[in-house]
Structures are given as C-alpha cells and as structure tokens.
Design an enzyme around this catalytic site. Structure first.
Site, mmCIF file in Angstrom:
data_model
loop_
_atom_site.group_PDB
_atom_site.id
_atom_site.type_symbol
_atom_site.label_atom_id
_atom_site.label_comp_id
_atom_site.label_asym_id
_atom_site.label_seq_id
_atom_site.Cartn_x
_atom_site.Cartn_y
_atom_site.Cartn_z
ATOM 1 N N LYS A 205 0.856 -1.187 0.000
ATOM 2 C CA LYS A 205 0.000 0.000 0.000
ATOM 3 C C LYS A 205 0.886 1.229 0.000
ATOM 4 C CE LYS A 205 -4.167 1.231 -0.481
ATOM 5 N NZ LYS A 205 -4.830 0.811 -1.715
ATOM 6 N N SER A 417 -8.455 -0.756 -5.312
ATOM 7 C CA SER A 417 -8.664 -0.313 -3.941
ATOM 8 C C SER A 417 -10.157 -0.067 -3.704
ATOM 9 C CB SER A 417 -7.812 0.925 -3.652
ATOM 10 O OG SER A 417 -7.364 0.908 -2.313
#
Length: 628
Positions: A205, A417
């Site tokens: 991430k 996402s």
C-alpha cells in the site's frame, strides 16, 4: 479655512462620484463583452454542419478520453485560464465507439481517417475498446488511413490499426513505454518541520510513500514492475500484430537503437519507415493529394471529409436495441441500467468527474426502484478513495441483488482499492486483461505542524476533558491516539478482506495473500479469483442480459444526475463551442514547466479529494501516475 476644507471635501466627493461612475461603466462594458462573446459562440456553434453526399470521417479526437463528461463550471474554467491551466475538451469513450459503429453502416461515409495529433495519452484499456470499433469499421471494406507528423504512444497505437500509416518526412514515432513515477516530499516536509503520521495495512500500500520516503520502496518497485511489463507486452503485441513486425522493434536496447540511428544518419522518420512502423513518408501537399485521390476533391483544395465532432449520427434512436436492431413496438421495452463510477471516490454528493458515495448510491437505488430496469451494469473506472463512501455504494449493490436484479461490474482502465471495494459484491465482475485492479488495502495519513510553529515562537496549549480534545494539526499527536488510529485502520483492513472473502468465495488466508495493497492486471486477477471473466463493456452488457434472462428487446438506460436548466444550457454551449480562445491562452505557458506543475496540482487535488469521515482511505496512487 472652513471654505478651503469645504472645497477639498467637494473635490474628493467629485472624485468619488467619478470613480463610482467609471466603475459602473467598466462593469457594464465587461458584462456586454461577455454576453456578446457567448452570443457569438452560440451563433457559430448552432450552425448545423453539412455532410457531403460522400465523405471520409476524420477521427480527430482532442483532449482526454473519459468514461463520463465532467460538468461545466464556467467560473472554474475562467479561473483556470487566468492561471494558465489548459482547456479541457473531453471526449466520451462510448460516443467514439458508437460513432464509429454508426459510420461503418452509413453509406455516406466512404472511409476513416485517423488524425489523432490532439489526442492526449490514454489508457491501453480504453484504446482497445476504440480499436475494436475500428476493426469493425474495416470489416465493411471501407479504407482506413492514419495521418500524422509525429506520433505519440497512444496516437500510434490506434493508428497502427489503419490499413496505411502516413507520416511526415521530418516526423517520428515516439514510444516511451510505461512507467509510474511520483514526486517524493519527505525531505521537503522535514525541512518545513511538518510531521507526517501514517497508519496503514498492506506491504504494497504505497500511497503514503511520497510523504514518508524520498524514493519508491523495493516492495512497490517489484510489484509495479510486474504489471507495467504486462501492459507494455500487451501494447507491443497488439502493434506488432497490426503492423506485421517483431515486438523487438519497439523494445530495443539503447546501444542497439544508437547503432540503428547512426545507420540512417540520425533520420528518425527513415528509421521508422525501415522498421515497418509506417508505410510512407509524405509532405503535407503530397498527403493532401493522396487523400483527394482516395476520397474525392471537396473543391476547397482538400478531400471530402467531416470531423468526428461535426458528424451527427443517430446514436440514441428510442426504438433501437443495443445491437442496432429495431425493437418490437408491441413488446414491453426492458432496460439494462448503466451506472458509471469514474474518478476518486468521495463521501457525500459529488458532481460527475468524482464518485460521490451518496450520488452513486442514489443512482443505483433509482435503478432498483425502476420496474423497467431488469439488470445493472456498474462501470468502474476509479483508483478508490473514501472507505466509508465505498461501503455506502457497495450496500446498494447488495440491495439490488436482493431485489432480484443482477449486477455486472465492467472494469475499465482502473478498478483498484476502493474501486474494487464497490465491485466485490456484484453477481459478476468482468475486467479487461489490461485493467489495473486489486490494491486491496487501507490507510490514513495526518500531518501536524507543531515543530514549525514552535520554531516561529508559536505554541499550542490548553486543557480538555478527553485525550482527543486537543488533537489537531497544531499539536503533537499523542502516542496513545496514534495507536488507536492504527487499530482502527487494521479493523478497516479486516472488514475489506472479509467482504472480499465472502463475495469471492475465498478463505481469509487466500484473500489476505492477494491483498496487502498489491496491484494486479485483469489477467492476473482472473487467475487469482478476483474477477470472473475477461471482457469489455459489450461483454458485460451481454452478460447482464443473460443473467436477467431477457431477450433482445432491451435498451441501455444511462443513469445520471439530473442537471439544472442552467447546467443543461452550459453543457449545450460548451459541448459545441470552439476552444480557440483558451487554446491560445494555454499556448503562452512554457511547455517545459507544464509536466512538473501538473504533477504538483495532481498531488494536491488528490489530497483535496480526501473527505472520509473517519479518515480511512482505500486508494491506489500508482494507478493514477502511469506515464505513457
């Protein structure tokens, strides 16, 4: 003395009245100039273009290719022009495809000319959908030619589908490959005494890296390299197949390219010609004559032609099905609703260009309560955003399914996402091989400025009833509060992978393995079980029809926010008006300064779009910063 002061007072009074009169005159003059300009534009734009009996359709796409046109804001446009920002002329992907399909069966259209010099760099996924329509056009036997003086990467990709590619003798094909690059602000923030507090879950991430590092992490570099190479392999394979050349032509080693360049005495156009990337080098007069020979003379020293933007096919015949066949007027017309989720996902209502949690949820809810709607295609082109807003949208997807209306997700260029979050619970998820998806992870970021303030002699102090009373940007973040934020983020990540696990029939361990914020291409996502099938928008519609068990008597219903009368007026004006004024203004900005300034503006805009009520985000930064 009183007389003198009285005289001075009268003098200043006259001056004040004069200034007031002058202000009113200038204000009225400016008003009439603006009205006159709009009337001129409206008069020019209202003239219907004349289509010759026979003409070539010139596909002269300008600006970015988008899923959905952004609303027009005149004041923002004027402010942007004043600040030197470029004018934006958006071209809707589906309009291009439908126009090409209509032109293919229009007897007045004798061929297709690809003149893409003003087309901005575009994702491979969108270009493949347009290329499909170009291939369908070619199947009619009508000629397709590409013309250009210099071809950028996206421009050349679509041009490679032409029967013949022409280029100027002094031109060149510029292929840079794909990459993802960001500006990194860690050292700058330290110099400014800004503290950056990061809370995240997911090895890959990487959204927060520009604020915590001075360069890309090894994990992010490894993961990004995989999907970037897959995109480039797809690009070069398509072009090689179109041009009947080897993919190695487009991926030479630097030393090899230097030797090839020396062999043609530094003539880039000759190199491209010898490589088979173009068919012929023609000057402007020679090219014009070639096109006249092919499509006929229009008696204005050019060939018979009509611009894409002037060509007005009947695209929305109410009695025509999606495949172009006439609908049965006696039968009940059924609808497949299309909801477009394009842009960053934000909490609350938002205009087109961003995905508003409330706005998109309302569109899905409208489709649920519309009895004529039998299924929904959710078109996703989003790198994510607010976790809360993503869940609001996903809840409506679940409600549609519970109401017996199938939901098929059609992934466009990016569905990562939060973009994957809203897709996860659909009946069927379809992606294209070059779609960027995954990035299942969550983060929060907070900056505080106490060090910078203290350095300037400014301190924050006080008393509160709870540990949270003094939390803010002017005070150091208490360690316990930071721990609570991290626990909350970890809970958000568990919720994310739990809903993916349940929706995709995977174990938590399997989901966590493919999550961790890692980005995948559509082809890898299929292997990993994150999507159900590979296919484009047309395939998603066909799948929705099949799941709803309806025949061919259906139409697409594009769900959209209702516009006010003024917005409709502005849309009509801006959709037809020429952009010559703003183009001239943008031309004054030094080209060398545009990339850096635009990157900074993009970064600031991205942060400005963060409005999650809990400060939790599922967002893929690398999905935005793909350089073509």
């Amino acid at each position: 003395m009183k007389v003198i002061f009285r005289g001075i007072g009268k003098l200043f009074g006259w001056i004040g009245k004069g200034i007031n009169i002058l202000r009113q005159v200038l204000t009225n003059l400016l008003f009439f100039v603006v009205i006159g300009a709009w009337l001129f534009i409206f008069n020019e734009s209202s003239k219907e273009p004349e289509l010759p009996e026979k003409a070539a359709l010139v596909l002269d796409i300008a600006g970015p290719i988008v899923e959905q046109r952004s609303p027009v804001n005149t004041f923002d446009t004027l402010a942007g022009n004043a600040l030197g920002q470029p004018p934006v002329q958006e071209t809707v992907l589906f309009d291009v495809v439908e126009t090409l399909r209509t032109a293919a069966t229009d007897d007045r259209i004798t061929g297709l000319v690809l003149n893409l010099k003003n087309m901005q760099e575009t994702s491979l996924t969108k270009m493949r959908y347009i290329a499909k329509a170009i291939e369908e056009f070619k199947q009619t036997g009508k000629p397709v030619v590409a013309i250009g003086e210099h071809y950028k990467q996206s421009q050349y990709y679509l041009s490679s589908y032409a029967d013949t590619v022409f280029m100027a003798p002094d031109g060149g094909v510029m292929l840079q490959g794909y990459g993802t690059y960001s500006l990194y602000y860690k050292t700058l923030l330290e110099k400014l005494n800004v503290n950056t507090h990061v809370f995240r879950v997911g090895t890959y991430k990487s959204f927060v890296e520009p604020y915590t590092l001075d360069g890309m992490s090894d994990a992010a570099r490894e993961a990004n390299g995989v999907w970037l190479n897959q995109l480039w392999d797809a690009y070069t394979s398509d072009v090689a197949n179109n041009r009947q050349i080897e993919t190695s032509v487009m991926t030479p080693e630097l030393d090899q390219l230097i030797e090839q360049f020396k062999a043609v005495d530094g003539d880039w156009a000759q190199l491209n010609l010898s490589q088979g990337m173009v068919d012929e080098l023609l000057s402007r007069p020679a090219l014009r004559q070639r096109l006249i020979d092919l499509f006929g003379d229009n008696n204005e020293h050019s060939f018979n032609q009509i611009s894409y933007y002037d060509y007005q096919p009947t695209l929305n015949d109410p009695m025509t099905s999606q495949d172009g066949d006439a609908l049965d007027p006696e039968a009940e017309i059924q609808h497949i609703a299309v909801v477009v989720a394009s842009g960053a996902i934000m909490d609350g209502p938002q205009k087109q260009g961003n995905v508003g949690g409330d706005t998109t949820a309302a569109l899905l809810r409208n489709a649920r309560y519309d009895d004529s709607v039998k299924a929904v295609v959710l078109r996703v082109d989003s790198p994510g955003g607010s976790a809360f807003a993503s869940e609001v949208i996903r809840n409506e997807v679940v409600a549609l399914k519970e109401a017996g209306k199938p939901v098929v997700v059609s992934m466009s260029s990016v569905a990562a996402s939060g973009g994957y979050w809203i897709a996860a619970s659909a009946d069927k998820i379809m992606a294209q091989p070059t779609t960027i998806t995954g990035s299942i992870g969550i983060f929060a970021i907070m900056t505080t400025f106490e060090k910078g303030l203290e350095k300037m002699g400014v301190y924050s102090d006080g008393v509160g009833t709870t540990p949270f009373a003094g939390v803010g940007v002017t005070r150091e973040l208490p360690e316990g509060v930071a721990e609570l934020f991290q626990i909350s983020i970890e809970n958000g990540y568990q919720r994310f992978i739990n809903l993916v696990s349940q929706s995709r029939d995977m174990t938590l361990a399997q989901t966590d393995k493919v999550a961790q914020g890692r980005v995948w291409t559509g082809q890898d996502a299929l292997k990993l079980g994150l999507v159900d099938a590979l296919g484009d928008f047309d395939d998603a519609v066909a799948s929705a029809v099949e799941l709803a068990n309806i025949g061919d008597n259906y139409q697409l219903e594009w769900m959209a926010q209702p516009l006010t009368p003024f917005e409709l007026f502005m849309k009509d004006i801006s959709g037809q008006a020429k952009l010559w004024v703003t183009e001239a203004m943008w031309g004054s900005v030094p080209t060398a300064l545009q990339p850096v300034s635009q990157q900074v503006v993009t970064d600031l805009t991205t942060l400005g779009n963060f409005n999650d009520p809990k400060g939790q985000y599922a967002f893929c930064i690398n999905c935005l910063n793909i350089e073509k």
